[in-house]
Design a protein around this motif. Structure first.
Motif, mmCIF file in Angstrom:
data_model
loop_
_atom_site.group_PDB
_atom_site.id
_atom_site.type_symbol
_atom_site.label_atom_id
_atom_site.label_comp_id
_atom_site.label_asym_id
_atom_site.label_seq_id
_atom_site.Cartn_x
_atom_site.Cartn_y
_atom_site.Cartn_z
ATOM 1 N N ARG A 247 0.816 -1.220 0.000
ATOM 2 C CA ARG A 247 0.000 0.000 0.000
ATOM 3 C C ARG A 247 0.843 1.260 0.000
ATOM 4 N N ILE A 248 2.091 1.177 0.450
ATOM 5 C CA ILE A 248 2.917 2.381 0.549
ATOM 6 C C ILE A 248 3.896 2.529 -0.613
ATOM 7 N N LEU A 249 4.256 1.427 -1.272
ATOM 8 C CA LEU A 249 5.238 1.502 -2.348
ATOM 9 C C LEU A 249 4.690 2.196 -3.599
ATOM 10 N N PRO A 250 3.489 1.852 -4.088
ATOM 11 C CA PRO A 250 2.996 2.526 -5.304
ATOM 12 C C PRO A 250 2.880 4.047 -5.175
ATOM 13 N N PRO A 251 2.305 4.601 -4.085
ATOM 14 C CA PRO A 251 2.255 6.065 -3.997
ATOM 15 C C PRO A 251 3.643 6.700 -3.946
ATOM 16 N N SER A 252 4.580 6.045 -3.286
ATOM 17 C CA SER A 252 5.940 6.593 -3.211
ATOM 18 C C SER A 252 6.586 6.628 -4.589
ATOM 19 N N LEU A 253 6.432 5.562 -5.359
ATOM 20 C CA LEU A 253 6.964 5.539 -6.725
ATOM 21 C C LEU A 253 6.260 6.562 -7.605
ATOM 22 N N LEU A 254 4.961 6.732 -7.391
ATOM 23 C CA LEU A 254 4.191 7.697 -8.176
ATOM 24 C C LEU A 254 4.711 9.114 -7.961
ATOM 25 N N MET A 255 4.955 9.478 -6.713
ATOM 26 C CA MET A 255 5.469 10.815 -6.419
ATOM 27 C C MET A 255 6.884 10.994 -6.962
ATOM 28 N N SER A 256 7.717 9.970 -6.824
ATOM 29 C CA SER A 256 9.103 10.087 -7.280
ATOM 30 C C SER A 256 9.207 10.191 -8.795
ATOM 31 N N ASP A 257 8.161 9.794 -9.511
ATOM 32 C CA ASP A 257 8.175 9.808 -10.968
ATOM 33 C C ASP A 257 7.520 11.062 -11.537
ATOM 34 N N ASP A 258 7.191 12.026 -10.698
ATOM 35 C CA ASP A 258 6.518 13.233 -11.155
ATOM 36 C C ASP A 258 7.505 14.164 -11.869
ATOM 37 N N TYR A 259 6.965 15.143 -12.595
ATOM 38 C CA TYR A 259 7.837 16.082 -13.305
ATOM 39 C C TYR A 259 8.310 17.224 -12.415
ATOM 40 N N GLN A 260 7.655 17.446 -11.273
ATOM 41 C CA GLN A 260 8.056 18.509 -10.370
ATOM 42 C C GLN A 260 9.130 18.001 -9.402
ATOM 43 N N THR A 261 10.202 18.782 -9.271
ATOM 44 C CA THR A 261 11.316 18.361 -8.421
ATOM 45 C C THR A 261 10.884 18.165 -6.981
ATOM 46 N N GLU A 262 10.015 19.051 -6.482
ATOM 47 C CA GLU A 262 9.551 18.937 -5.094
ATOM 48 C C GLU A 262 8.898 17.586 -4.838
ATOM 49 N N ASN A 263 8.059 17.151 -5.772
ATOM 50 C CA ASN A 263 7.386 15.863 -5.618
ATOM 51 C C ASN A 263 8.371 14.699 -5.767
ATOM 52 N N LYS A 264 9.342 14.853 -6.662
ATOM 53 C CA LYS A 264 10.356 13.807 -6.820
ATOM 54 C C LYS A 264 11.132 13.597 -5.523
ATOM 55 N N VAL A 265 11.565 14.705 -4.920
ATOM 56 C CA VAL A 265 12.327 14.599 -3.674
ATOM 57 C C VAL A 265 11.487 13.958 -2.586
ATOM 58 N N LEU A 266 10.207 14.357 -2.504
ATOM 59 C CA LEU A 266 9.311 13.792 -1.493
ATOM 60 C C LEU A 266 9.148 12.294 -1.703
ATOM 61 N N GLY A 267 8.968 11.882 -2.963
ATOM 62 C CA GLY A 267 8.821 10.461 -3.250
ATOM 63 C C GLY A 267 10.084 9.669 -2.961
ATOM 64 N N VAL A 268 11.246 10.232 -3.291
ATOM 65 C CA VAL A 268 12.512 9.535 -3.035
ATOM 66 C C VAL A 268 12.732 9.366 -1.535
ATOM 67 N N ARG A 269 12.368 10.366 -0.749
ATOM 68 C CA ARG A 269 12.522 10.242 0.706
ATOM 69 C C ARG A 269 11.597 9.170 1.261
ATOM 70 N N CYS A 270 10.406 9.047 0.679
ATOM 71 C CA CYS A 270 9.514 7.956 1.083
ATOM 72 C C CYS A 270 10.133 6.605 0.740
ATOM 73 N N LEU A 271 10.690 6.497 -0.458
ATOM 74 C CA LEU A 271 11.344 5.244 -0.859
ATOM 75 C C LEU A 271 12.531 4.931 0.042
ATOM 76 N N HIS A 272 13.279 5.948 0.420
ATOM 77 C CA HIS A 272 14.426 5.740 1.306
ATOM 78 C C HIS A 272 13.961 5.198 2.657
ATOM 79 N N HIS A 273 12.866 5.740 3.178
ATOM 80 C CA HIS A 273 12.339 5.254 4.453
ATOM 81 C C HIS A 273 11.903 3.792 4.327
#
Length: 517
Positions: A247-273
């Motif tokens: 349940r947590i992996l798909p949203p994290s990948l979705l955010m990390s794949d966005d075109y906005q840098t802010e969302n990418k960073v947020l998604g990568v930090r979720c993936l790191h956690h």
């Protein structure tokens, strides 16, 4: 026809005191308020304020046992109805979809959030009073329905964001503190995971409430959802996170794949956690680790230094998972690892890079790649494998040592740290590079000694100390050749700082062992 007067709207003909209303009448009054909050008229200021006033009056005038008890004949009892109202209030106070300059809209959101927060405080105080009275067991069911939406509201507005104000943040903070108090949780982590092993946490409930707003089509409709998801995820660690991976992996990948840098960073930090708090076996299952690797490595081509920093930190913790099954038997060449691939790419980017922020980011993380250890090879640090990249590392090190990096000199300090590690791990290959490295280090010492810029003296001292340590290591790797070459310089050198560095190198005992060799 709905009335805007809070005393008239919820009242029923024939009732003497609000506290004596039957539960069915209370449900009908709440149903009307719910309709007004979730309907189109909720966008109009007058109707909005009237609905909130009516709800406030209803909460004030109703005793706890009447407010929380359900009806035996109703399809939806009071606890569930209160949960629906709480969801409507949370949605009502949520920030709108971002469209250009929304400063006025954000101000309106903060005002609505403060008003809704006060209502949630009243509801929670009613729950607390019912809990202490011990005559209304229905408060437990009501709290179960209320806690999820109230938590999402509190996190949405307690963090500093564009749609919050000091007032709305304070109210939301009070709501979160009272929610934790009523649920007898000492922290947000306890609220989400449970205070003990026997207690079920509310993380699953929160994910269920966020799920409709976290798919590909809807996750940008509410700009707060990604922050609530990310912040909540950071509070849950192993072993509680394991069961929620799907349940947590798909949203994290979705955010990390966005075109906005802010969302990418947020998604990568979720993936790191997730990488840090998930068992390696779970990440390796279904090739998830490879999916993460490819999603992260694609970001290394970006010029955004914040994103590159987040990606490199995540990859460094993902490498041990990817290489978990890697074992060197000694009778074959050591296999190329994912760490090798990333290091090669980083060095390729570092050579021509002229942007200072990116140079610092690359240099900051370079020592960690040299220090990495391959799983299964306890006596072989990854540093020995940097022999494969030695020529390119040499060019990068020399190039970075030549360039002034501003008052803090972060890049050059990290490059010196990398050079020290490199000489410790690959010392048999260093002697053939003696002249090149010696020239680069002496030039650096002379540049620092003659520096008249705003560089603080502690930074200059740190550079000289690190460069001297590198000279000492270089001398050990070359069997004392550095001392003999420096002795000639000492006879004609007049710079005191350079002389001090040379004397430190000469004072080191020729028989002293070199760390790592």
């Amino acid at each position: 026809m709905e009335h805007d007067n809070p005393r008239e709207s919820p009242s029923k003909e024939g009732s003497s005191l609000p506290g004596e209303w039957p539960s069915s009448d209370l449900e009908q009054a709440l149903s009307q308020i719910l309709h007004r909050l979730s309907g189109q008229e909720s966008r109009r200021g007058k109707a909005r304020n009237a609905a909130l006033q009516d709800l406030s009056a209803l909460i004030d005038a109703t005793e706890g046992d009447k407010l929380f008890e359900g009806t035996g004949t109703s399809l939806r009892g009071m606890p569930e109805m209160l949960g629906q109202v709480a969801k409507a209030l949370e949605k009502y106070a949520a920030p709108p979809k971002e469209q250009g300059d929304r400063s006025d809209g954000h101000s309106e959101v903060a005002e609505k959030a403060a008003a809704v927060g006060l209502l949630f405080l009243k509801l929670l105080r009613k729950v607390e009073a019912a809990k202490n009275s011990l005559v209304c067991p229905a408060w437990k069911t009501s709290l179960r329905h209320l806690s999820g939406p109230i938590y999402i509201f509190a996190v949405t507005h307690s963090l500093e964001q564009a749609w919050t104000s000091p007032r709305s943040q304070d109210v939301a903070g009070e709501v979160l503190a009272l929610l934790l108090h009523v649920t007898e949780c000492g922290s947000v982590a306890g609220f989400l995971c449970g205070e003990n092993e026997d207690e079920k946490g509310r993380f699953s409930v929160i994910l269920g409430l966020l799920k409709p707003d976290l798919n590909k089509e809807s996750w940008k409709n509410n700009p707060a959802t990604k922050h609530v998801f990310s912040w909540t995820l950071q509070q849950v660690t192993r072993p509680w996170l394991n069961q929620h991976l799907e349940r947590i992996l798909p949203p994290s990948l979705l955010m990390s794949d966005d075109y906005q840098t802010e969302n990418k960073v947020l998604g990568v930090r979720c993936l790191h956690h997730i990488v840090l708090n998930m068992p390696a076996a779970d990440l390796l299952q279904y090739n998830r680790a490879q999916v993460l690797y490819h999603a992260l490595s694609n970001h290394l081509y970006t010029p955004e230094h914040h994103l590159v920093q987040a990606v490199l930190l995540c990859l460094l913790d993902l490498f041990p998972v990817l290489e978990k099954a890697l074992h060197w038997k000694g009778d074959a060449a050591r296999p190329t690892t994912h760490c090798d691939e990333v290091l090669q790419l980083i060095l390729t980017h570092m050579e021509p890079e002229h942007r200072l922020l990116l140079r610092r980011t690359y240099a900051r993380n370079l020592p960690a790649f040299v220090k990495r250890r391959v799983p299964g090879l306890l006596v072989w640090p990854l540093g020995i494998l940097t022999v494969r990249h030695l020529k390119r590392l040499e060019r990068v090190i020399i190039g970075y040592l030549e360039v002034y990096d501003g008052p803090e000199e972060e890049a050059r300090l990290k490059i010196l740290e990398t050079l020290k590690l490199l000489m410790q791990y690959t010392w048999p290959r260093v002697s053939c590079r003696l002249v090149v490295l010696l020239k680069a280090l002496l030039k650096l010492i002379c540049d620092v000694a003659r520096d008249r810029s705003l560089t603080p003296e502690p930074v200059k001292s740190a550079l000289l100390e690190e460069a001297t340590d590198c000279l000492i290591l270089l001398d050990h790797c070359s069997q004392g050749q550095v001392k003999r070459l420096l002795a000639r310089i000492l006879q004609s050198c007049e710079d005191s700082k350079l002389v001090n560095c040379i004397r430190k190198v000469q004072q080191v005992s020729e028989g002293a062992p070199c760390d790592g060799t």
